[in-house]
Motif scaffolding. Structure first.
Motif, PDB file in Angstrom:
ATOM      1  N   THR A  59     -27.726  13.951  20.522  1.00 45.14           N
ATOM      2  CA  THR A  59     -26.436  14.498  20.113  1.00 45.14           C
ATOM      3  C   THR A  59     -25.492  14.487  21.312  1.00 45.14           C
ATOM      4  O   THR A  59     -25.874  14.896  22.411  1.00 45.14           O
ATOM      5  CB  THR A  59     -26.576  15.932  19.571  1.00 45.14           C
ATOM      6  OG1 THR A  59     -27.423  15.912  18.412  1.00 45.14           O
ATOM      7  CG2 THR A  59     -25.215  16.496  19.174  1.00 45.14           C
ATOM      8  N   HIS A  60     -24.284  14.004  21.084  1.00 46.22           N
ATOM      9  CA  HIS A  60     -23.270  13.929  22.136  1.00 46.22           C
ATOM     10  C   HIS A  60     -22.068  14.768  21.724  1.00 46.22           C
ATOM     11  O   HIS A  60     -21.777  14.933  20.536  1.00 46.22           O
ATOM     12  CB  HIS A  60     -22.856  12.484  22.375  1.00 46.22           C
ATOM     13  CG  HIS A  60     -23.983  11.612  22.827  1.00 46.22           C
ATOM     14  ND1 HIS A  60     -24.242  11.344  24.151  1.00 46.22           N
ATOM     15  CD2 HIS A  60     -24.946  10.970  22.122  1.00 46.22           C
ATOM     16  CE1 HIS A  60     -25.305  10.564  24.247  1.00 46.22           C
ATOM     17  NE2 HIS A  60     -25.752  10.319  23.025  1.00 46.22           N
ATOM     18  N   GLU A  61     -21.372  15.278  22.713  1.00 49.39           N
ATOM     19  CA  GLU A  61     -20.232  16.163  22.460  1.00 49.39           C
ATOM     20  C   GLU A  61     -18.994  15.604  23.147  1.00 49.39           C
ATOM     21  O   GLU A  61     -19.051  15.165  24.301  1.00 49.39           O
ATOM     22  CB  GLU A  61     -20.540  17.563  22.987  1.00 49.39           C
ATOM     23  CG  GLU A  61     -19.452  18.589  22.714  1.00 49.39           C
ATOM     24  CD  GLU A  61     -19.861  19.988  23.166  1.00 49.39           C
ATOM     25  OE1 GLU A  61     -20.521  20.699  22.387  1.00 49.39           O
ATOM     26  OE2 GLU A  61     -19.542  20.346  24.324  1.00 49.39           O
ATOM     27  N   ILE A  62     -17.885  15.624  22.428  1.00 51.77           N
ATOM     28  CA  ILE A  62     -16.590  15.226  22.979  1.00 51.77           C
ATOM     29  C   ILE A  62     -15.615  16.384  22.780  1.00 51.77           C
ATOM     30  O   ILE A  62     -15.554  16.985  21.706  1.00 51.77           O
ATOM     31  CB  ILE A  62     -16.064  13.947  22.309  1.00 51.77           C
ATOM     32  CG1 ILE A  62     -16.924  12.745  22.739  1.00 51.77           C
ATOM     33  CG2 ILE A  62     -14.599  13.693  22.663  1.00 51.77           C
ATOM     34  CD1 ILE A  62     -16.509  11.424  22.119  1.00 51.77           C
ATOM     35  N   MET A  63     -14.867  16.697  23.847  1.00 54.68           N
ATOM     36  CA  MET A  63     -13.924  17.811  23.815  1.00 54.68           C
ATOM     37  C   MET A  63     -12.523  17.288  23.536  1.00 54.68           C
ATOM     38  O   MET A  63     -12.059  16.331  24.165  1.00 54.68           O
ATOM     39  CB  MET A  63     -13.936  18.552  25.155  1.00 54.68           C
ATOM     40  CG  MET A  63     -13.193  19.867  25.136  1.00 54.68           C
ATOM     41  SD  MET A  63     -14.014  21.125  24.095  1.00 54.68           S
ATOM     42  CE  MET A  63     -15.539  21.363  25.014  1.00 54.68           C
ATOM     43  N   VAL A  64     -11.849  17.916  22.578  1.00 53.20           N
ATOM     44  CA  VAL A  64     -10.474  17.572  22.220  1.00 53.20           C
ATOM     45  C   VAL A  64      -9.570  18.700  22.704  1.00 53.20           C
ATOM     46  O   VAL A  64      -9.788  19.864  22.392  1.00 53.20           O
ATOM     47  CB  VAL A  64     -10.321  17.401  20.696  1.00 53.20           C
ATOM     48  CG1 VAL A  64      -8.881  17.017  20.344  1.00 53.20           C
ATOM     49  CG2 VAL A  64     -11.298  16.353  20.171  1.00 53.20           C
ATOM     50  N   THR A  65      -8.547  18.341  23.483  1.00 54.67           N
ATOM     51  CA  THR A  65      -7.619  19.321  24.055  1.00 54.67           C
ATOM     52  C   THR A  65      -6.231  19.121  23.477  1.00 54.67           C
ATOM     53  O   THR A  65      -5.739  17.997  23.376  1.00 54.67           O
ATOM     54  CB  THR A  65      -7.565  19.180  25.587  1.00 54.67           C
ATOM     55  OG1 THR A  65      -8.869  19.399  26.128  1.00 54.67           O
ATOM     56  CG2 THR A  65      -6.599  20.197  26.197  1.00 54.67           C
ATOM     57  N   ASN A  66      -5.605  20.217  23.099  1.00 60.03           N
ATOM     58  CA  ASN A  66      -4.237  20.204  22.586  1.00 60.03           C
ATOM     59  C   ASN A  66      -3.281  20.414  23.758  1.00 60.03           C
ATOM     60  O   ASN A  66      -3.298  21.466  24.403  1.00 60.03           O
ATOM     61  CB  ASN A  66      -4.085  21.306  21.540  1.00 60.03           C
ATOM     62  CG  ASN A  66      -2.674  21.404  20.987  1.00 60.03           C
ATOM     63  OD1 ASN A  66      -1.801  20.628  21.335  1.00 60.03           O
ATOM     64  ND2 ASN A  66      -2.453  22.370  20.109  1.00 60.03           N
ATOM     65  N   ASN A  67      -2.437  19.433  24.041  1.00 56.15           N
ATOM     66  CA  ASN A  67      -1.509  19.516  25.162  1.00 56.15           C
ATOM     67  C   ASN A  67      -0.130  20.052  24.776  1.00 56.15           C
ATOM     68  O   ASN A  67       0.810  19.931  25.563  1.00 56.15           O
ATOM     69  CB  ASN A  67      -1.334  18.112  25.781  1.00 56.15           C
ATOM     70  CG  ASN A  67      -2.648  17.543  26.283  1.00 56.15           C
ATOM     71  OD1 ASN A  67      -3.457  18.248  26.854  1.00 56.15           O
ATOM     72  ND2 ASN A  67      -2.850  16.246  26.065  1.00 56.15           N
ATOM     73  N   THR A  68      -0.011  20.610  23.586  1.00 58.67           N
ATOM     74  CA  THR A  68       1.293  21.052  23.086  1.00 58.67           C
ATOM     75  C   THR A  68       1.302  22.566  22.843  1.00 58.67           C
ATOM     76  O   THR A  68       0.250  23.207  22.784  1.00 58.67           O
ATOM     77  CB  THR A  68       1.639  20.335  21.768  1.00 58.67           C
ATOM     78  OG1 THR A  68       0.910  20.958  20.689  1.00 58.67           O
ATOM     79  CG2 THR A  68       1.285  18.851  21.833  1.00 58.67           C
ATOM     80  N   PRO A  69       2.488  23.143  22.665  1.00 56.73           N
ATOM     81  CA  PRO A  69       2.593  24.581  22.366  1.00 56.73           C
ATOM     82  C   PRO A  69       2.428  24.897  20.880  1.00 56.73           C
ATOM     83  O   PRO A  69       2.609  26.045  20.475  1.00 56.73           O
ATOM     84  CB  PRO A  69       4.004  24.928  22.858  1.00 56.73           C
ATOM     85  CG  PRO A  69       4.783  23.670  22.691  1.00 56.73           C
ATOM     86  CD  PRO A  69       3.822  22.558  22.982  1.00 56.73           C
ATOM     87  N   GLU A  70       2.092  23.883  20.069  1.00 57.63           N
ATOM     88  CA  GLU A  70       1.880  24.074  18.639  1.00 57.63           C
ATOM     89  C   GLU A  70       0.450  23.676  18.278  1.00 57.63           C
ATOM     90  O   GLU A  70      -0.160  22.832  18.933  1.00 57.63           O
ATOM     91  CB  GLU A  70       2.863  23.221  17.824  1.00 57.63           C
ATOM     92  CG  GLU A  70       4.326  23.441  18.156  1.00 57.63           C
ATOM     93  CD  GLU A  70       4.837  24.801  17.685  1.00 57.63           C
ATOM     94  OE1 GLU A  70       4.207  25.371  16.753  1.00 57.63           O
ATOM     95  OE2 GLU A  70       5.845  25.276  18.230  1.00 57.63           O
ATOM     96  N   SER A  71      -0.088  24.279  17.224  1.00 54.59           N
ATOM     97  CA  SER A  71      -1.415  23.885  16.751  1.00 54.59           C
ATOM     98  C   SER A  71      -1.376  22.440  16.240  1.00 54.59           C
ATOM     99  O   SER A  71      -0.374  22.014  15.660  1.00 54.59           O
ATOM    100  CB  SER A  71      -1.885  24.811  15.631  1.00 54.59           C
ATOM    101  OG  SER A  71      -2.110  26.112  16.128  1.00 54.59           O
ATOM    102  N   VAL A  72      -2.469  21.711  16.472  1.00 49.93           N
ATOM    103  CA  VAL A  72      -2.558  20.344  15.963  1.00 49.93           C
ATOM    104  C   VAL A  72      -3.856  20.194  15.183  1.00 49.93           C
ATOM    105  O   VAL A  72      -4.868  20.822  15.500  1.00 49.93           O
ATOM    106  CB  VAL A  72      -2.498  19.295  17.094  1.00 49.93           C
ATOM    107  CG1 VAL A  72      -1.178  19.355  17.824  1.00 49.93           C
ATOM    108  CG2 VAL A  72      -3.651  19.448  18.061  1.00 49.93           C
ATOM    109  N   ARG A  73      -3.800  19.341  14.154  1.00 47.92           N
ATOM    110  CA  ARG A  73      -4.994  19.034  13.378  1.00 47.92           C
ATOM    111  C   ARG A  73      -5.401  17.597  13.667  1.00 47.92           C
ATOM    112  O   ARG A  73      -4.561  16.692  13.699  1.00 47.92           O
ATOM    113  CB  ARG A  73      -4.744  19.227  11.878  1.00 47.92           C
ATOM    114  CG  ARG A  73      -6.014  19.060  11.022  1.00 47.92           C
ATOM    115  CD  ARG A  73      -5.835  19.725   9.661  1.00 47.92           C
ATOM    116  NE  ARG A  73      -4.809  19.068   8.869  1.00 47.92           N
ATOM    117  CZ  ARG A  73      -5.035  18.058   8.037  1.00 47.92           C
ATOM    118  NH1 ARG A  73      -6.287  17.571   7.921  1.00 47.92           N
ATOM    119  NH2 ARG A  73      -4.054  17.536   7.341  1.00 47.92           N
TER     120      ARG A  73
END
Length: 255
Positions: free
Chosen positions: A40-54
């Protein structure tokens, strides 16, 4: 004159370093897994904005690897995430190899697609043909394409360089195209040892470049840009090899 041009764009990135581009960032940007055991591998997703993103996550066949695709060996969870402003969330990829799978290297393309968000606005001023200022506004939703590789059994490669050339694009940037004849159960992981030469063939500089991984097609190629050419270089001598050390061939090319 002021002209505003509005359109939607998608960013396609395939890098094996940390990506911090547009609205979302990804780390790490791909993985290499064993298909002889469950991993199992894990990838981290980071939101670079001041709003929520999907963000939606999917796997698709990679070009040139359609016969050796491993998306059906992979479970992604979750397939859709909402990331809070300036926050991060992880996505897991559970890879389960089949014991009857033929030995060799496999690949799939991981797609991280931003959906339902307000596009990021990027403004840029450019100059028109008549010297007038043109204001261009880009609205971008981010879509990132990453590579995941898997290996079943032992990696075996044979083959050689068939031809290579240096091309220049419309901006004068230099690109290397190298073609190979491939035999074996894996793509070549091509490394190039470069020697830059002046008009008298004096060596101006040397460097080793990881050029990338070819497809598993019999006639396959690598194409990459050359950004560190020393001033005054007129020729480049390149020794090509696979990461295993297998020598693939050498070529001297005009720049």
């Amino acid at each position: 004159m002021k002209l505003r041009n509005l359109f939607y764009g998608i960013a396609y990135l395939s890098l094996f370093t940390k990506i911090m581009a547009f609205n979302i960032g990804i780390a790490p940007t791909g993985f290499y897994t064993s298909l002889d055991k469950n991993q199992t591998h894990e990838i981290m997703v980071t939101n670079n904005t001041p709003e929520s993103v999907r963000v939606e996550i999917n796997a698709e066949p990679a070009q040139g690897w359609e016969k050796y695709d491993m998306k059906d060996m992979m479970k992604i969870y979750p397939r859709s995430i909402t990331v809070k402003p300036n926050g991060s969330r992880s996505v897991r990829f559970a890879v389960r190899g089949d014991k009857d799978l033929p030995d060799g290297e496999y690949k799939t393309k991981l797609v991280f697609k931003e959906v339902g968000s307000k596009p990021q606005e990027i403004k840029q001023k450019i100059q028109g043909e008549n010297g007038e200022d043109i204001d261009v506004k880009f609205e971008m939703l981010t879509e990132l394409h990453l590579a995941a590789y898997g290996l079943k059994g032992e990696r075996k490669v044979q083959g050689q360089l068939t031809n290579s050339q240096i091309k220049s694009d419309s901006s004068g940037n230099k690109h290397l195209v190298a073609n190979f004849n491939l035999k074996g159960n894996s793509g070549f992981a091509v490394v190039g040892n470069f020697e830059y030469l002046d008009a008298s063939k004096k060596v101006l500089g040397k460097e080793e470049i990881k050029l990338g991984i070819t497809s598993r097609e019999q006639n396959t190629k690598i194409e990459t840009s050359l950004g560190n050419i020393p001033k005054g270089a007129k020729f480049v001598r390149i020794d090509f090899k696979d990461k295993s050390g297998l020598k693939l061939g050498s070529k001297e090319l005009p720049l």
